[in-house]
Enzyme design. Structure first.
Site, PDB file in Angstrom:
ATOM      1  N   LYS A  52      22.573  41.109  39.167  1.00 31.23           N
ATOM      2  CA  LYS A  52      23.195  42.213  39.916  1.00 31.23           C
ATOM      3  C   LYS A  52      22.582  43.549  39.493  1.00 31.23           C
ATOM      4  CE  LYS A  52      27.518  39.658  40.564  1.00 31.23           C
ATOM      5  NZ  LYS A  52      28.871  39.362  40.091  1.00 31.23           N
ATOM      6  N   GLN A  96      33.285  41.045  35.594  1.00 35.06           N
ATOM      7  CA  GLN A  96      32.793  39.682  35.834  1.00 35.06           C
ATOM      8  C   GLN A  96      33.822  38.650  35.360  1.00 35.06           C
ATOM      9  OE1 GLN A  96      30.029  38.980  37.568  1.00 35.06           O
ATOM     10  NE2 GLN A  96      30.232  36.776  37.333  1.00 35.06           N
ATOM     11  N   ASP A 119      34.379  44.221  44.446  1.00 35.58           N
ATOM     12  CA  ASP A 119      34.557  42.766  44.520  1.00 35.58           C
ATOM     13  C   ASP A 119      35.622  42.388  45.553  1.00 35.58           C
ATOM     14  OD1 ASP A 119      32.993  41.003  43.041  1.00 35.58           O
ATOM     15  OD2 ASP A 119      34.000  41.478  41.157  1.00 35.58           O
TER      16      ASP A 119
HETATM   17  N1  GUN Z   1      32.596  35.159  38.951  1.00 32.30           N
HETATM   18  C1  GUN Z   1      32.156  34.297  39.892  1.00 32.30           C
HETATM   19  N2  GUN Z   1      31.957  34.939  41.060  1.00 32.30           N
HETATM   20  C2  GUN Z   1      32.294  36.225  40.852  1.00 32.30           C
HETATM   21  C3  GUN Z   1      32.283  37.387  41.683  1.00 32.30           C
HETATM   22  O1  GUN Z   1      31.966  37.359  42.877  1.00 32.30           O
HETATM   23  N3  GUN Z   1      32.686  38.533  41.099  1.00 32.30           N
HETATM   24  C4  GUN Z   1      33.079  38.588  39.802  1.00 32.30           C
HETATM   25  N4  GUN Z   1      33.472  39.762  39.306  1.00 32.30           N
HETATM   26  N5  GUN Z   1      33.087  37.547  38.998  1.00 32.30           N
HETATM   27  C5  GUN Z   1      32.690  36.372  39.537  1.00 32.30           C
END
Ligand code: GUN
Length: 293
Positions: A52, A96, A119
């Site tokens: 990311k 995350q 998110d």
């Molecule tokens: N863990 C797995 N997928 C995601 C996501 O799309 N966002 C976040 N913050 N954590 C994750």
């Protein structure tokens, strides 16, 4: 059969965003700034967050990675979240998941300011999404919708069977695909671990979205000819013969299904790259919305 090439489409989306960022710079405006909070050293999370942050750099966003140790207290993490909410330089951020077990995930997600929640996990955004109001749509379902739109996959009146009811994928994609609009207007069945005779449902499906995390769950005998197959599974299977010590596989038995499907997403290179592109898209939207305020 057509491969839904998420890598290619995600690169297109990133290029489109990069053009917008360049225009922002030319106008002397602040560029979008995404922050990511990572607690601990989970291997998959490290990979995702790294990817990311790298993508931000490529398209001209600012990015900040806040990496906290595994034993970070809930209080410290909540303080970090408060700081990010208050920091006017940060347009959007993610925490995350999964978080270490001693931290209440729900409490943390509730503390994220909805205007910075790129998110789309905060109840305010989830509720707005369900009501078809302006919100942040969680990146994975947003990516699936965008992939279907860009390949002009017909969804109207089609029977979509979603496998898995997670808050991140299954639940939101079932809502989005049943709404009005492009890549939507479908009749949706949401299946899960307590569903009886899942095969009888998948055999009726025109579109299947599998978000289960069980390698090779969906096999050729569960699917009719011409089905659209979206594989959201990303499982690391240990494999000593590979340098990384594992390989990535989806929920779908790709080799036997590729000849039966009309469209199919590969793993890797399908939904995964789309998720990152849509997180960047949400961050751009956050910047634009903040600018308007
Ligand atoms: N863990 C797995 N997928 C995601 C996501 O799309 N966002 C976040 N913050 N954590 C994750």
């Amino acid at each position: 059969m057509t491969i839904l090439d998420g890598k290619k489409v995600s690169n297109q989306i990133k290029e489109e965003i990069a053009v917008e960022v360049a225009q922002m710079q030319e106008r002397g405006e602040k560029v979008p700034h995404l922050a990511a909070v990572l607690v601990g050293n989970d291997g998959a999370s490290l990979t995702y967050v790294g990817s990311k942050v790298r993508s931000c750099k490529k398209i001209g966003f600012e990015s900040t990675l806040i990496h906290l140790p595994e034993d970070t207290s809930e209080e410290t993490l909540l303080k970090q979240v408060e700081d990010l909410n208050a920091n006017p330089d940060i347009d959007g951020y993610i925490v995350q998941l999964p978080l270490p077990k001693h931290i209440d995930e729900q409490k943390v997600l509730m503390a994220v300011h909805p205007d910075k929640d790129v998110d789309g996990f905060h109840p305010t955004n989830f509720g707005k999404m369900a009501l078809d109001m302006e919100s942040f749509i969680p990146a994975t379902p947003f990516g699936i919708m965008e992939l279907l739109r860009r390949y002009n996959v017909e969804t109207e009146g089609k029977h979509t069977v979603v496998i898995g009811r997670s808050h991140i994928v299954g639940r939101p994609i079932s809502i989005l695909m049943s709404q009005k609009g492009k890549a939507a207007n479908a009749t949706v069945t949401l299946t899960h671990s307590r569903t009886k005779d899942i095969k009888s449902l998948t055999l009726q499906a025109d579109i299947i979205v599998s978000a289960l995390g069980v390698p090779n769950f969906l096999k050729a005998d569960m699917v009719k000819e011409g089905t659209v197959i979206i594989d959201v599974g990303i499982t690391r299977v240990p494999d000593e013969s590979r340098e990384r010590g594992y390989y990535i596989t989806g929920d779908v038995d790709f080799d036997t299904l590729k000849d039966k499907a009309s469209y199919i997403t590969p793993v890797p290179g399908g939904v995964g790259p789309m998720t990152i592109a849509m997180l960047l898209k949400n961050t751009l939207l956050a910047r634009e919305r903040h600018q308007k305020k």
